[in-house]
Enzyme design. Structure first.
Site, PDB file in Angstrom:
ATOM      1  N   ASP A 106     -21.086   8.124 -44.947  1.00 16.92           N
ATOM      2  CA  ASP A 106     -20.116   8.151 -46.051  1.00 16.92           C
ATOM      3  C   ASP A 106     -18.708   7.866 -45.513  1.00 16.92           C
ATOM      4  O   ASP A 106     -18.025   6.968 -46.005  1.00 16.92           O
ATOM      5  CB  ASP A 106     -20.155   9.522 -46.747  1.00 16.92           C
ATOM      6  CG  ASP A 106     -21.575   9.909 -47.129  1.00 16.92           C
ATOM      7  OD1 ASP A 106     -22.097   9.339 -48.091  1.00 16.92           O
ATOM      8  OD2 ASP A 106     -22.171  10.764 -46.446  1.00 16.92           O
ATOM      9  N   GLU A 137     -26.718   3.378 -43.473  1.00 14.39           N
ATOM     10  CA  GLU A 137     -26.123   2.215 -44.138  1.00 14.39           C
ATOM     11  C   GLU A 137     -25.195   1.429 -43.208  1.00 14.39           C
ATOM     12  O   GLU A 137     -25.363   0.226 -43.007  1.00 14.39           O
ATOM     13  CB  GLU A 137     -25.355   2.687 -45.386  1.00 14.39           C
ATOM     14  CG  GLU A 137     -24.641   1.562 -46.100  1.00 14.39           C
ATOM     15  CD  GLU A 137     -24.184   1.914 -47.504  1.00 14.39           C
ATOM     16  OE1 GLU A 137     -24.837   2.743 -48.165  1.00 14.39           O
ATOM     17  OE2 GLU A 137     -23.166   1.341 -47.942  1.00 14.39           O
TER      18      GLU A 137
HETATM   19  O1  TRH Z   1     -24.964   8.663 -40.153  1.00 10.65           O
HETATM   20  P1  TRH Z   1     -25.841   7.981 -41.133  1.00 10.65           P
HETATM   21  O2  TRH Z   1     -27.196   8.466 -41.235  1.00 10.65           O
HETATM   22  O3  TRH Z   1     -25.140   8.059 -42.500  1.00 10.65           O
HETATM   23  C1  TRH Z   1     -25.586   8.056 -43.813  1.00 10.65           C
HETATM   24  C2  TRH Z   1     -25.228   9.336 -44.473  1.00 10.65           C
HETATM   25  O4  TRH Z   1     -26.176  10.299 -44.089  1.00 10.65           O
HETATM   26  C3  TRH Z   1     -25.218   9.195 -45.950  1.00 10.65           C
HETATM   27  O5  TRH Z   1     -25.166  10.434 -46.619  1.00 10.65           O
HETATM   28  C4  TRH Z   1     -26.383   8.380 -46.414  1.00 10.65           C
HETATM   29  O6  TRH Z   1     -26.332   8.204 -47.754  1.00 10.65           O
HETATM   30  C5  TRH Z   1     -26.337   7.060 -45.707  1.00 10.65           C
HETATM   31  O7  TRH Z   1     -26.511   7.285 -44.317  1.00 10.65           O
HETATM   32  C6  TRH Z   1     -27.319   6.052 -46.218  1.00 10.65           C
HETATM   33  O8  TRH Z   1     -25.917   6.406 -40.770  1.00 10.65           O
HETATM   34  P2  TRH Z   1     -24.833   5.243 -40.875  1.00 10.65           P
HETATM   35  O9  TRH Z   1     -24.625   4.880 -42.293  1.00 10.65           O
HETATM   36  O10 TRH Z   1     -25.300   4.199 -39.996  1.00 10.65           O
HETATM   37  O11 TRH Z   1     -23.491   5.832 -40.308  1.00 10.65           O
HETATM   38  C7  TRH Z   1     -23.261   6.056 -38.953  1.00 10.65           C
HETATM   39  C8  TRH Z   1     -21.822   5.775 -38.616  1.00 10.65           C
HETATM   40  O12 TRH Z   1     -21.546   6.239 -37.312  1.00 10.65           O
HETATM   41  C9  TRH Z   1     -21.505   4.292 -38.617  1.00 10.65           C
HETATM   42  O13 TRH Z   1     -20.198   4.082 -39.150  1.00 10.65           O
HETATM   43  C10 TRH Z   1     -21.495   3.912 -37.157  1.00 10.65           C
HETATM   44  C11 TRH Z   1     -20.955   5.181 -36.561  1.00 10.65           C
HETATM   45  N1  TRH Z   1     -21.257   5.438 -35.144  1.00 10.65           N
HETATM   46  C12 TRH Z   1     -20.199   5.541 -34.276  1.00 10.65           C
HETATM   47  O14 TRH Z   1     -19.031   5.370 -34.672  1.00 10.65           O
HETATM   48  N2  TRH Z   1     -20.456   5.850 -32.975  1.00 10.65           N
HETATM   49  C13 TRH Z   1     -21.708   6.021 -32.497  1.00 10.65           C
HETATM   50  O15 TRH Z   1     -21.872   6.305 -31.293  1.00 10.65           O
HETATM   51  C14 TRH Z   1     -22.795   5.858 -33.419  1.00 10.65           C
HETATM   52  C15 TRH Z   1     -24.195   6.022 -32.909  1.00 10.65           C
HETATM   53  C16 TRH Z   1     -22.534   5.582 -34.720  1.00 10.65           C
END
Ligand code: TRH
Length: 383
Positions: free
Chosen positions: A24, A279
């Site tokens: 999010d 996402e």
């Molecule tokens: O963390 P996620 O699983 O996020 C979500 C939320 O749970 C949300 O509620 C749900 O609806 C959605 O998924 C579908 O996965 P996501 O979306 O990939 O987000 C992870 C974020 O973290 C992304 O912006 C990349 C960042 N990230 C970093 O900045 N550093 C890191 O080391 C990693 C592994 C990720």
């Protein structure tokens, strides 16, 4: 900075509630930065969980009101203060604006643009629902539903203007990759297959670890600190901690710290295959133009499997049939917690086709137009 023909409204409020994990805020922060850096807009981000932002952007302080990289970041308080609403109001993922803020929007001489930014889905109905409006019954305010997506009829995907050039320059320069990995404490054999692993807990990891240990080619798997470590712990007897490097047969498994969003992009650009989730990391892996395996965010009644199928239907377009079949088995196996050994081996046998397809897919997405640009264009037009 981009030249804008008709100036969009300058003041934007983005409201974000962290439901769980980082997606999010990951999306909202990326959007806020792009609006500010590329369009010179003044962005105020209302956020209920500053700690989540601090993980992605460590310069965020534990402070209720601050400016972070040019964005005004405000802790979303339980009792919402009397503030003047911005000209454009983005309600991320139906997070529900404070009642007093909506009332203040209704009192503005020129009513703000109110957009609900939706979750990403490749389902076909998104084309028809993007841009739909609803009228707030109490004040008659118009709310528009803005859907990201994979076709030209949707709002597109977040993608910074310079992303492609930066990624290409990075990938064309082997030294940049080596230096970046070294900055993460990673040195890897030149013939190793480099994998990044970001996913939810997943029992299917056991079958993959077994396969990787016995692989013909050395495998170096980088795991940013996160939920998959619990599943790895069940395999290795205890969860490996940040900094741990476990060697088993052909597999080197290394746990690295959680990175900033920009560093994470570079990790995706550096690896041969990226396991991603949710996402935002899913989208970034597509922009990396590298093979990816998606752990979709699990939903009730297996609604996520419908979304997974919808994406695969689009992604499979142009894939050689044997690779399409193998990928489908791998992605379903990974999302259903099944044994992925055969599917993995079949995908790897076709790695060069998979790499080519990943580059073609990135080009297709690139031709669709990016989300921030579409939002700005939408807000330039009269309601
Ligand atoms: O963390 P996620 O699983 O996020 C979500 C939320 O749970 C949300 O509620 C749900 O609806 C959605 O998924 C579908 O996965 P996501 O979306 O990939 O987000 C992870 C974020 O973290 C992304 O912006 C990349 C960042 N990230 C970093 O900045 N550093 C890191 O080391 C990693 C592994 C990720």
């Amino acid at each position: 900075m981009k030249r804008i023909e008709n100036l969009p409204p300058r003041h934007w409020d983005i409201f974000c509630r962290v439901i769980d994990n980082y997606g999010d805020i990951g999306v909202c922060w990326r959007l806020a930065r792009q609006l500010h850096c590329e369009y010179g807009l003044s962005v105020r981000l209302w956020l209920d969980d500053l700690a989540a932002l601090r993980r992605l952007w460590p310069s965020t302080a534990d402070c209720a009101h601050q400016t972070v990289s040019g964005i005004e970041v405000v802790q979303w308080p339980a009792v919402f203060p009397a503030v003047e609403p911005a000209e454009v109001v983005i309600e991320a993922f139906a997070c529900e604006l404070p009642e007093t803020y909506v009332a203040a929007m209704a009192r503005q001489p020129e009513r703000p643009r109110w957009l609900n930014l939706e979750y990403l889905s490749a389902e076909t109905w998104v084309d028809d629902c993007h841009g739909m409006r609803s009228i707030n019954p109490q004040y008659g305010l118009v709310k528009t539903f803005f859907f990201p997506g994979f076709t030209g009829k949707t709002g597109g995907l977040l993608c910074e203007a310079q992303l492609r050039q930066e990624r290409e320059a990075f990938q064309e320069n082997p030294e940049a990759r080596v230096n970046f990995l070294a900055s993460m404490g990673v040195t890897t054999a030149s013939d190793a297959l480099l994998i990044s692993l970001f996913s939810y807990e997943n029992p299917a990891i056991h079958s993959l670890v077994e396969t990787w240990c016995k692989s013909a080619r050395p495998i170096h798997c980088l795991v940013p600190e996160g939920r998959i470590l619990a599943s790895l712990g069940r395999y290795f007897d205890s969860a490996p901690a940040v900094g741990a490097k476990v060697m088993r047969g052909q597999l080197t498994l290394q746990v690295i710290p959680f990175m900033t969003q920009d560093q994470y992009d570079r990790l995706l650009w550096s690896c041969d295959i990226n396991f991603v989730r949710g996402e935002d990391s899913f989208v970034r892996a597509q922009w990396a133009a590298k093979p990816l395996v998606w752990h979709i965010y699990p939903q009730d009644e297996e609604a996520h499997l419908v979304k997974l199928a919808a994406f695969m239907a689009r992604y499979h377009h142009g894939l050689p049939p044997l690779l399409a079949q193998a990928l489908e088995c791998l992605w379903y196996g990974w999302n259903c917690g099944d044994n992925c050994q055969d599917a993995w081996n079949q995908c790897l046998e076709r790695l060069s086709e998979w790499q080519l397809h990943s580059r073609n897919w990135e080009q297709t997405l690139n031709s669709l137009g990016d989300l921030a640009a579409k939002l700005v264009q939408f807000c330039e037009k009269p309601l």
